[in-house]
Scaffold this active site. Structure first.
Site, PDB file in Angstrom:
ATOM      1  N   ASP A  94      -4.777 -74.034  27.821  1.00 16.46           N
ATOM      2  CA  ASP A  94      -3.354 -74.374  27.800  1.00 16.46           C
ATOM      3  C   ASP A  94      -2.698 -73.704  29.011  1.00 16.46           C
ATOM      4  OD1 ASP A  94      -2.805 -71.715  27.169  1.00 16.46           O
ATOM      5  OD2 ASP A  94      -1.775 -72.166  25.286  1.00 16.46           O
ATOM      6  N   ARG A 102      -3.511 -63.793  29.475  1.00 17.13           N
ATOM      7  CA  ARG A 102      -2.550 -62.690  29.499  1.00 17.13           C
ATOM      8  C   ARG A 102      -3.197 -61.396  29.003  1.00 17.13           C
ATOM      9  NH1 ARG A 102       1.595 -66.849  26.597  1.00 17.13           N
ATOM     10  NH2 ARG A 102       2.030 -68.114  28.449  1.00 17.13           N
ATOM     11  N   ARG A 126     -28.509 -66.683   9.218  1.00 15.82           N
ATOM     12  CA  ARG A 126     -27.090 -66.298   9.185  1.00 15.82           C
ATOM     13  C   ARG A 126     -26.219 -67.353   9.852  1.00 15.82           C
ATOM     14  NH1 ARG A 126     -28.665 -60.110  10.798  1.00 15.82           N
ATOM     15  NH2 ARG A 126     -29.404 -59.524   8.720  1.00 15.82           N
ATOM     16  N   THR A 142      -3.619 -65.652  24.805  1.00 20.49           N
ATOM     17  CA  THR A 142      -4.354 -64.543  24.174  1.00 20.49           C
ATOM     18  C   THR A 142      -5.846 -64.819  24.042  1.00 20.49           C
ATOM     19  OG1 THR A 142      -3.968 -65.530  22.019  1.00 20.49           O
ATOM     20  CG2 THR A 142      -2.358 -63.883  22.772  1.00 20.49           C
ATOM     21  N   CYS A 153      -6.390 -69.545  26.591  1.00 16.17           N
ATOM     22  CA  CYS A 153      -4.959 -69.667  26.321  1.00 16.17           C
ATOM     23  C   CYS A 153      -4.342 -68.313  26.659  1.00 16.17           C
ATOM     24  CB  CYS A 153      -4.681 -70.132  24.891  1.00 16.17           C
ATOM     25  SG  CYS A 153      -5.130 -68.976  23.583  1.00 16.17           S
ATOM     26  N   HIS A 199     -26.678 -63.198  18.673  1.00 15.01           N
ATOM     27  CA  HIS A 199     -26.670 -63.162  17.208  1.00 15.01           C
ATOM     28  C   HIS A 199     -25.979 -64.350  16.559  1.00 15.01           C
ATOM     29  CE1 HIS A 199     -27.388 -58.507  16.872  1.00 15.01           C
ATOM     30  NE2 HIS A 199     -28.317 -59.136  17.573  1.00 15.01           N
ATOM     31  N   HIS A 219     -31.367 -64.010  12.636  1.00 11.88           N
ATOM     32  CA  HIS A 219     -30.036 -64.558  12.877  1.00 11.88           C
ATOM     33  C   HIS A 219     -29.964 -66.058  12.599  1.00 11.88           C
ATOM     34  CE1 HIS A 219     -28.941 -60.701  14.398  1.00 11.88           C
ATOM     35  NE2 HIS A 219     -29.982 -60.729  15.214  1.00 11.88           N
ATOM     36  N   VAL A 244      -6.763 -66.243  21.467  1.00 13.00           N
ATOM     37  CA  VAL A 244      -6.880 -66.299  20.011  1.00 13.00           C
ATOM     38  C   VAL A 244      -6.579 -67.702  19.474  1.00 13.00           C
ATOM     39  CG1 VAL A 244      -5.957 -65.406  17.846  1.00 13.00           C
ATOM     40  CG2 VAL A 244      -6.347 -63.849  19.750  1.00 13.00           C
ATOM     41  N   GLY A 245      -5.459 -68.259  19.895  1.00  9.76           N
ATOM     42  CA  GLY A 245      -5.073 -69.567  19.357  1.00  9.76           C
ATOM     43  C   GLY A 245      -6.120 -70.630  19.638  1.00  9.76           C
TER      44      GLY A 245
HETATM   45  C1  RB5 Z   1       1.488 -70.066  24.581  1.00 13.80           C
HETATM   46  O1  RB5 Z   1       2.691 -69.474  24.917  1.00 13.80           O
HETATM   47  C2  RB5 Z   1       0.637 -69.119  23.771  1.00 13.80           C
HETATM   48  O2  RB5 Z   1       1.138 -69.028  22.468  1.00 13.80           O
HETATM   49  C3  RB5 Z   1      -0.799 -69.568  23.754  1.00 13.80           C
HETATM   50  O3  RB5 Z   1      -1.262 -69.632  25.063  1.00 13.80           O
HETATM   51  C4  RB5 Z   1      -1.781 -68.689  23.024  1.00 13.80           C
HETATM   52  O4  RB5 Z   1      -1.652 -67.357  23.409  1.00 13.80           O
HETATM   53  C5  RB5 Z   1      -1.824 -68.838  21.572  1.00 13.80           C
HETATM   54  O5  RB5 Z   1      -2.647 -68.216  20.879  1.00 13.80           O
END
Ligand code: RB5
Length: 150
Positions: free
Chosen positions: A12, A113, A140, A71, A69, A102, A137, A73-74
């Site tokens: 993204d 970021r 698993r 983080t 993205c 694993h 593994h 994470v998303g």
């Molecule tokens: C976008 O601003 C941000 O929310 C996305 O890039 C990401 O970090 C979501 O997990």
């Protein structure tokens, strides 16, 4: 992983710049890539951006996906919703290596970021150059797959 196949890239806007840095790093090593976008810092939604590269992996067109993205994470959450994808959100080299050994991870996710380009390229190298260990593994990972039915 089939080293002949391209690496699928997806990001993204929060991960776009890091994707570009990793793409350059791969191309400099002669590693083919398929870039599924995004292609600028214009805002897009990370769940949308996870799907095409993950589908290319599942279709056998790409060896694995590298997803970005803000983080990491998303886009990792989105990728892990797709059956057959085992995505690791990662910011350290140990995890990038062991998620291959694993978990037989087929997607590596990083935050534009969170990690800088130097570290990201190191994580990518660990991920791409490490094979699944198999053995204990294997069962698993099969259990992980069975969770997709819940
Ligand atoms: C976008 O601003 C941000 O929310 C996305 O890039 C990401 O970090 C979501 O997990």
């Amino acid at each position: 992983m089939d080293h002949e196949k391209p690496v699928a890239l997806g990001a993204d806007h929060g991960g776009w710049a890091l994707k570009e840095a990793v793409k350059q790093h791969l191309l400099e090593q002669g590693i083919p890539v398929e870039d599924f976008g995004c292609y600028s810092e214009e805002s897009v939604d990370y769940p949308d951006m996870a799907v095409p590269p993950c589908e290319a992996v599942l279709a056998g067109k790409c060896r694995c996906a590298l997803l970005f993205c803000g983080t990491g994470v998303g886009i990792s959450m989105a990728a892990n919703k797709i059956k057959g994808i085992r995505a690791c959100c990662c910011s350290d080299a140990f995890s990038a290596r062991y998620t291959r050994l694993h978990n037989d991870a087929n997607a590596l996710c990083m935050g534009g970021r969170v990690v800088g380009p130097g570290l990201a390229c190191q994580l990518v190298d660990e991920f791409l150059n490490t094979g699944f260990e198999g053995g204990r593994h294997t069962a698993r990972v099969a259990k992980l797959t069975s969770l997709e039915a819940r």
